[in-house]
Enzyme design. Sequence first.
Site, mmCIF file in Angstrom:
data_model
loop_
_atom_site.group_PDB
_atom_site.id
_atom_site.type_symbol
_atom_site.label_atom_id
_atom_site.label_comp_id
_atom_site.label_asym_id
_atom_site.label_seq_id
_atom_site.Cartn_x
_atom_site.Cartn_y
_atom_site.Cartn_z
ATOM 1 N N TYR A 140 1.085 -0.995 0.120
ATOM 2 C CA TYR A 140 0.029 0.049 0.284
ATOM 3 C C TYR A 140 0.442 0.928 -0.100
ATOM 4 O O TYR A 140 0.159 2.365 -0.392
ATOM 5 C CB TYR A 140 -1.043 0.342 1.071
ATOM 6 C CG TYR A 140 -2.285 -0.504 0.937
ATOM 7 C CD1 TYR A 140 -2.313 -2.193 0.742
ATOM 8 C CD2 TYR A 140 -3.314 -0.078 1.389
ATOM 9 C CE1 TYR A 140 -3.736 -3.235 0.672
ATOM 10 C CE2 TYR A 140 -4.447 -0.621 1.355
ATOM 11 C CZ TYR A 140 -4.212 -2.356 0.640
ATOM 12 O OH TYR A 140 -5.485 -2.672 0.777
ATOM 13 N N LYS A 190 4.280 -14.758 0.883
ATOM 14 C CA LYS A 190 3.803 -15.743 0.307
ATOM 15 C C LYS A 190 6.005 -15.917 -0.230
ATOM 16 O O LYS A 190 6.093 -15.331 -1.894
ATOM 17 C CB LYS A 190 3.237 -14.832 -1.485
ATOM 18 C CG LYS A 190 3.278 -15.453 -2.851
ATOM 19 C CD LYS A 190 2.101 -16.371 -2.724
ATOM 20 C CE LYS A 190 2.189 -17.628 -3.458
ATOM 21 N NZ LYS A 190 1.310 -18.082 -4.275
ATOM 22 N N ASP A 222 -2.095 -18.134 -0.753
ATOM 23 C CA ASP A 222 -3.105 -19.188 -1.243
ATOM 24 C C ASP A 222 -3.770 -20.330 -0.579
ATOM 25 O O ASP A 222 -5.446 -20.008 -0.531
ATOM 26 C CB ASP A 222 -2.536 -19.886 -3.430
ATOM 27 C CG ASP A 222 -1.395 -19.746 -2.577
ATOM 28 O OD1 ASP A 222 -0.829 -20.135 -1.169
ATOM 29 O OD2 ASP A 222 -1.046 -20.528 -3.642
ATOM 30 N N ASP A 246 -5.482 -7.369 3.900
ATOM 31 C CA ASP A 246 -6.673 -6.851 3.447
ATOM 32 C C ASP A 246 -7.677 -7.700 2.489
ATOM 33 O O ASP A 246 -8.745 -7.880 2.570
ATOM 34 C CB ASP A 246 -6.317 -5.436 2.294
ATOM 35 C CG ASP A 246 -7.582 -5.323 1.746
ATOM 36 O OD1 ASP A 246 -9.015 -4.707 2.841
ATOM 37 O OD2 ASP A 246 -8.006 -5.019 0.411
ATOM 38 N N ASP A 250 -11.749 -9.530 4.887
ATOM 39 C CA ASP A 250 -12.897 -9.739 4.182
ATOM 40 C C ASP A 250 -13.462 -10.757 4.083
ATOM 41 O O ASP A 250 -14.811 -11.118 3.857
ATOM 42 C CB ASP A 250 -12.818 -8.947 2.859
ATOM 43 C CG ASP A 250 -13.183 -7.645 2.645
ATOM 44 O OD1 ASP A 250 -13.273 -6.915 3.823
ATOM 45 O OD2 ASP A 250 -14.070 -7.072 1.710
#
Length: 363
Positions: A140, A190, A222, A246, A250
């Site tokens: 970000y 990752k 993932d 983020d 959700d």
Amino acid sequence: MTNVTVLAGDGIGPEIVHEAMRVLDAVNSAHNLGITTNEQLFGGAAYDKHNDPLPEVTLNACREADAILLGSVGGPVYDQAPRQLRPERGLLRLRSELDLFANLRPAMLFPELANASSLKPELVSGLDMMILRELTSGLYFGEPRGIEERNGVRVGFNTMVYSEPEIERIARRGFEIAMQRGKRLCSVDKMNVLEVSELWREVVERVGKEYPEVELSHLFVDNAAMQLVRAPKQFDVIVTGNIFGDILSDAAAMLTGSIGMLPSASLDSNGKGMYEPVHGSAPDIAGQGIANPLATILSVSMMLRYSLNQSGAADAIDKAVANVLSNGYRCQDIAAESDGAKIQVVNTSQMGDAVLNALDSAS
Ligand code: IPM
Ligand code: MG
């Protein structure tokens, strides 16, 4: 004197913050908390008036406050605004200016709402996990970033970057939260592809040596996404970077079936924090008076607990919300059909009234 800066923001923000403020006022007098509040423009609302989503006066009020209560920012009407002036940029700047690096996003299932989940009730019943998202660095905020022309073609680019101290402080926060909960921490990265994740994992491992009681595990992002929808109850605390957090938060929020129920906290290293519902500004239902104010009301409770050291008042709010749910009050977002006749669908202000009544009858 305790000072709370209130940023209602955009979309359903003003409606839900209004109910949360009524609840805050009620516990403020009932528990003699001596809290004063001041409201400031933020996000699209501030852009409309001052051509800046985070005007100086708002930023200063946030700096001076002991805690901040935020509704939500953004909406499609601002998609045309210059990138630097979009409401979301204001939010990112505020997080960064106040160094609110530790974002706590609990995903818990209220037992009454098991049927509102998109997963089978047995997969989610009793779910209680915490996602700790790094909030002021990573993809970000990394530089360089931009859109430019290279060899005659336009390219867009961002940089995912974490310094060792940044990883260390969020990891440490993760271990500390895990110590207060189920003592299990899963770090999500990752590492099979990204160098930034290689460093992330190495630092998390090193910090972990200081917390031998915490069982540390690692997942690639993932796989973490898959595990979250396959068997979410395996998690206690997840710690991860900004972009992964983020996305995963959700997903985690939705599996509780109650994204309209979940509060969040964004904390600096001194306990100062900004508190906001996990859901967004919901422009599709803004202005209709039907949004669920409970996530914002629970954000007030989190604020009392984590920044203002008023756990008695926080407990009272949590209890009142639990009561309201067990008495069958539901806003439309959490009113699952299979709950049948025992529920009563209410609007935003009726939900606020129900919480106030529950607070009253408990005292
Ligand atoms: C969130 C939101 C924000 C984010 C947006 C509104 C900038 O999605 O708080 O999760 O991406 O951090
Ligand atoms: Mg998000």
